[in-house]
Design an enzyme around this catalytic site. Structure first.
Site, PDB file in Angstrom:
ATOM      1  N   GLU A   1       0.812  -1.108  -0.039  1.00  0.00           N
ATOM      2  CA  GLU A   1       0.146  -0.170   0.061  1.00  0.00           C
ATOM      3  C   GLU A   1       0.606   1.333   0.008  1.00  0.00           C
ATOM      4  O   GLU A   1       1.777   1.481   1.109  1.00  0.00           O
ATOM      5  CB  GLU A   1      -0.820   0.070   1.281  1.00  0.00           C
ATOM      6  CG  GLU A   1      -1.754   1.244   1.488  1.00  0.00           C
ATOM      7  CD  GLU A   1      -2.584   1.367   2.524  1.00  0.00           C
ATOM      8  OE1 GLU A   1      -3.660   2.120   2.501  1.00  0.00           O
ATOM      9  OE2 GLU A   1      -2.237   0.626   3.522  1.00  0.00           O
TER      10      GLU A   1
ATOM     11  N   ASP B   1      -5.467   3.064  -1.498  1.00  0.00           N
ATOM     12  CA  ASP B   1      -6.270   3.603  -0.559  1.00  0.00           C
ATOM     13  C   ASP B   1      -6.677   5.175  -1.238  1.00  0.00           C
ATOM     14  O   ASP B   1      -5.545   5.878  -1.300  1.00  0.00           O
ATOM     15  CB  ASP B   1      -5.638   3.637   0.406  1.00  0.00           C
ATOM     16  CG  ASP B   1      -6.409   4.483   1.936  1.00  0.00           C
ATOM     17  OD1 ASP B   1      -6.933   5.384   1.404  1.00  0.00           O
ATOM     18  OD2 ASP B   1      -6.460   3.895   2.854  1.00  0.00           O
TER      19      ASP B   1
ATOM     20  N   GLN C   1      -9.589   1.160  -1.015  1.00  0.00           N
ATOM     21  CA  GLN C   1     -10.127   1.472   0.290  1.00  0.00           C
ATOM     22  C   GLN C   1     -10.595   3.099   0.092  1.00  0.00           C
ATOM     23  O   GLN C   1      -9.979   3.758  -0.929  1.00  0.00           O
ATOM     24  CB  GLN C   1      -9.041   1.332   1.439  1.00  0.00           C
ATOM     25  CG  GLN C   1      -8.819   0.051   1.802  1.00  0.00           C
ATOM     26  CD  GLN C   1      -7.502  -0.132   2.686  1.00  0.00           C
ATOM     27  OE1 GLN C   1      -6.899   0.681   2.991  1.00  0.00           O
ATOM     28  NE2 GLN C   1      -7.725  -1.155   3.480  1.00  0.00           N
TER      29      GLN C   1
ATOM     30  N   GLU D   1     -12.478   2.296   5.090  1.00  0.00           N
ATOM     31  CA  GLU D   1     -11.193   2.605   6.288  1.00  0.00           C
ATOM     32  C   GLU D   1     -11.200   4.102   6.492  1.00  0.00           C
ATOM     33  O   GLU D   1     -10.405   4.787   6.135  1.00  0.00           O
ATOM     34  CB  GLU D   1      -9.871   2.065   5.707  1.00  0.00           C
ATOM     35  CG  GLU D   1      -8.912   2.003   6.940  1.00  0.00           C
ATOM     36  CD  GLU D   1      -7.632   1.789   6.501  1.00  0.00           C
ATOM     37  OE1 GLU D   1      -6.945   0.750   7.056  1.00  0.00           O
ATOM     38  OE2 GLU D   1      -7.019   2.135   5.328  1.00  0.00           O
TER      39      GLU D   1
END
Length: 254
Positions: free
Chosen positions: A137, A172, A198, A234
């Site tokens: 990530e 993300d 995310q 998240e």
């Protein structure tokens, strides 16, 4: 569009088992978590069976919190710790039927030596994981100064260099927007390498219903691109998880 509840941020006042049940009651399609290792995998597996929700991701441990560790996989000299963390996470994921493990890189500050260590540890992770996906990530350096992977393009270069089919990017949207911007183009460019996405508001990291990112539009764009995975919620709730779930309907209806 399928939604996953990240139980590292949502329902944190509940035990992990009760948080899984709460996510099911709220209408999520899956759950993911950060570090579940102090809870019996048998108990977690039973809660997943009870609710019918899959667990789609968990993290390797951060390391020594007193030292400020935020992952180990790109930290030179700590290969043994990193590989023990990988083995722990993969074994736990396999025990509960979890489909992916996020191999946390750590705050290496970057550099060629750290990247070489990172790639070697990811090779080990992919070989150990078998049919479990290993995720990396990009995390923005405003929130995590010195984190090894800060850009989507860097993550893509690492995935290409390692060359394993079960190594993917966890994209993300909050981190990409804060660190780089041009979010949708980056998602589209790297979609074949993306294993999970995310969401959270930017720049607040609250519910995905405010700020710079229009998630119903983004979700529609992802659907048009052919993304058929989950969107992982998240975010840090503004006033408790239950009171902030109104955003879900606008995305699940797509």
């Amino acid at each position: 569009m399928k939604l996953s509840a990240n139980l590292g941020f949502l329902w944190t006042e509940l035990s992990l088992l009760d948080a899984i049940r709460a996510a099911a009651e709220a209408g999520f399609d899956a759950v993911e978590c950060h570090w579940p290792f102090d809870v019996s995998p048998n108990a977690v597996g039973a809660a997943l069976d009870e609710t019918g929700l899959p667990m789609i991701g968990l993290n390797t441990v951060r390391g020594d919190m007193e030292r400020g560790d935020f992952g180990l996989c790109a930290m030179p000299g700590r290969e043994a710790e990193a590989r023990a963390a990988i083995e722990q996470a993969v074994a736990y994921a396999r025990a509960i039927g979890c489909s992916a493990v996020h191999a946390m890189a750590g705050k290496s500050g970057g550099g060629a030596e750290a990247e070489a260590v990172y790639r070697a540890n990811l090779e080990f992770a992919c070989a150990t994981a078998g049919d479990i996906t290993i995720l990396i990530e990009p995390i923005n350096r405003r929130d995590a100064p010195g984190y090894h992977v800060a850009a989507v393009e860097q993550a893509a270069e690492t995935v290409s260099a390692v060359g394993r089919a079960n190594l993917k990017i966890m994209a993300d949207c909050y981190h990409i927007q804060v660190g780089q911007g041009d979010l949708v183009r980056r998602l589209e460019t790297h979609l074949p390498m993306i294993g999970h996405i995310q969401i959270a508001a930017a720049p607040s990291r609250a519910e995905p219903d405010e700020g710079e990112l229009n998630y119903p539009w983004i979700a529609g764009a992802l659907a048009a691109m052919g993304y058929d995975g989950y969107l992982g919620a998240e975010y840090r709730p503004r006033n408790g998880t239950e009171t902030g779930l109104g955003w879900m309907a606008s995305i699940q209806s797509l």
